[in-house]
Design an enzyme around this catalytic site. Sequence first.
Site, PDB file in Angstrom:
ATOM      1  N   GLU A 153      17.018   8.435  -1.469  1.00 26.04           N
ATOM      2  CA  GLU A 153      15.987   8.898  -0.517  1.00 26.04           C
ATOM      3  C   GLU A 153      15.262   7.714   0.126  1.00 26.04           C
ATOM      4  OE1 GLU A 153      13.483  11.806  -2.421  1.00 26.04           O
ATOM      5  OE2 GLU A 153      15.013  13.346  -2.116  1.00 26.04           O
ATOM      6  N   GLU A 181      21.555  16.301  -4.146  1.00 23.78           N
ATOM      7  CA  GLU A 181      20.402  16.950  -4.776  1.00 23.78           C
ATOM      8  C   GLU A 181      20.119  18.283  -4.085  1.00 23.78           C
ATOM      9  OE1 GLU A 181      16.735  14.753  -5.209  1.00 23.78           O
ATOM     10  OE2 GLU A 181      17.833  12.903  -5.639  1.00 23.78           O
TER      11      GLU A 181
HETATM   12  C1  BGP Z   1      13.691  13.856  -5.081  1.00 26.98           C
HETATM   13  C2  BGP Z   1      14.140  12.767  -6.038  1.00 26.98           C
HETATM   14  C3  BGP Z   1      14.575  13.205  -7.385  1.00 26.98           C
HETATM   15  C4  BGP Z   1      13.928  14.499  -7.872  1.00 26.98           C
HETATM   16  C5  BGP Z   1      13.707  15.512  -6.773  1.00 26.98           C
HETATM   17  C6  BGP Z   1      12.909  16.706  -7.224  1.00 26.98           C
HETATM   18  O1  BGP Z   1      12.719  13.288  -4.284  1.00 26.98           O
HETATM   19  O2  BGP Z   1      15.235  12.057  -5.459  1.00 26.98           O
HETATM   20  O3  BGP Z   1      14.332  12.113  -8.236  1.00 26.98           O
HETATM   21  O4  BGP Z   1      12.807  14.239  -8.605  1.00 26.98           O
HETATM   22  O5  BGP Z   1      13.066  14.940  -5.672  1.00 26.98           O
HETATM   23  O6  BGP Z   1      11.552  16.384  -7.104  1.00 26.98           O
HETATM   24  P1  BGP Z   1      10.555  16.714  -8.299  1.00 26.98           P
HETATM   25  O7  BGP Z   1      11.193  16.123  -9.498  1.00 26.98           O
HETATM   26  O8  BGP Z   1       9.291  16.089  -7.922  1.00 26.98           O
HETATM   27  O9  BGP Z   1      10.477  18.221  -8.375  1.00 26.98           O
END
Ligand code: BGP
Length: 473
Positions: free
Chosen positions: A179, A372
């Site tokens: 990201e 993701e």
């Molecule tokens: C993205 C990241 C991940 C993961 C995901 C879910 O920004 O790449 O690392 O964390 O978000 O977010 P969260 O864990 O805050 O729910």
Amino acid sequence: MAFPKGFLWGGAIAANQAEGAYLEDGKGLTTVDLLPTGSKRWDIMFGKLESFTPLEGEFYPSHEAIDFYHRYKEDIALFKEMGFKSLRLSISWARIFPTGEEDQPNEAGLKFYDDLFDELVKNDIEPVVTIAHFDVPVHLVEKYGSWRDRKLVGLFEKYATTLFKRYKGKVKYWMTFNEINMLLHLPYVGAGLVFKEGDNKKQIQYQAAHHQLVASALAVKACHEISPDAKIGCMLAAGMTYSYTCNPEDVWDAMEKDRESFFFIDVQSRGEYPGYAKRYFRDHNLSIEMEEADEALLKDNTVDYIGFSYYASRATSTDPNVKDMTSGNVFGSIENPYLEKSEWGWTIDPKGFRITANQLYDRYQKPLFVVENGLGAVDVVAEDGVVHDDYRIDYLKKHLAEMSEAIEDGVEIIGYTSWGPIDIVSASSGEMKKRYGYIYVDKDNKGNGTLNRSKKKSFDWYKKVIETNGENL
Ligand code: BGP
């Protein structure tokens, strides 16, 4: 459903959210190891770090996380049982170079990932490896101010090259920065940036972005030289921004918001700074320092695929009376009255997945990799000891159906690694309470629990999806 043969079904985790063992076997402290839970977490993520060492009395979720470091064989056996073809994970820079600038790498760190990749390959699971997933060695923050300093370009190139040489033949899919666009929203998370009074934040962020883009190009170059049959991609937090009305001002505003993220990928995929970025720098008096060789380096070393995360679409309006809300995530968004939201306020937009995939493929005409996607939710263990996460199955089923439509639309997608196939630490909140997994982990926000793993209802559902290559959603 139209998933191609060999589609890389799987799941995605990150070192700092799963491994724990935060100082074991020579690992150095990373930026994420300084993120406690609670409001202080957000101050630091925006760049207000007060201490370069963990503070007494604070709880740091990454220190133990879910102890994947010691339990990965058990977890991989569960992924194998679901039929995973791939597992996306990240390498912690500070396991390999504890301060980030040792002459020689830490052999114990290299060996851990060797063993981990061997276990995956033994189980016919393709490792998909993120080189930097939000964690920077703290020493580099303290000494150089992290990515604001060009010094990190060379250090990152050395780190990445060490990985390509060591894991040549084992790892066929790499990606550079997780990201990468997050740098503009959470500068400490995206690039380990800590601001001082009077800093010109935008100047520092875009200079850091240039350093990461050059570092990414150097990694692409090294990967292609060392492992010609491997693929190396970029990775962005994606999700199309909708215009709230057909007012051209709103449409233009939505386009500008998307370009904030596309800027990084334009450089990594097309190999040059787009005109709109150059105008942005002029309009904001930003002067990005570049070296002579940078332009050719960026042009000659573009990525092989576009990795991206999709959780939600966004919406924007130029009308000051339209209720502004962050829709729970940092990109800022106004409430979309046509869509539901998760318990953390993240918009739920399956059609937006198809829209975003088409938008990215139209723009870059390179294979996509969904690395993701998922629903963070409060899971409750029922009387029978099982989490009946029908809500998660519903979210995923709808998103996979739209992804299948995108493939029918002609969008080339390499694979789908759903986020957090096993409950891990939330990046934004630092909570265990925000669960994404098909596998429940007995641990709460305060770190209490046995760390035992157990299957949720969605475990067997996803197993069938993979078994039927997406026919049975
Ligand atoms: C993205 C990241 C991940 C993961 C995901 C879910 O920004 O790449 O690392 O964390 O978000 O977010 P969260 O864990 O805050 O729910």
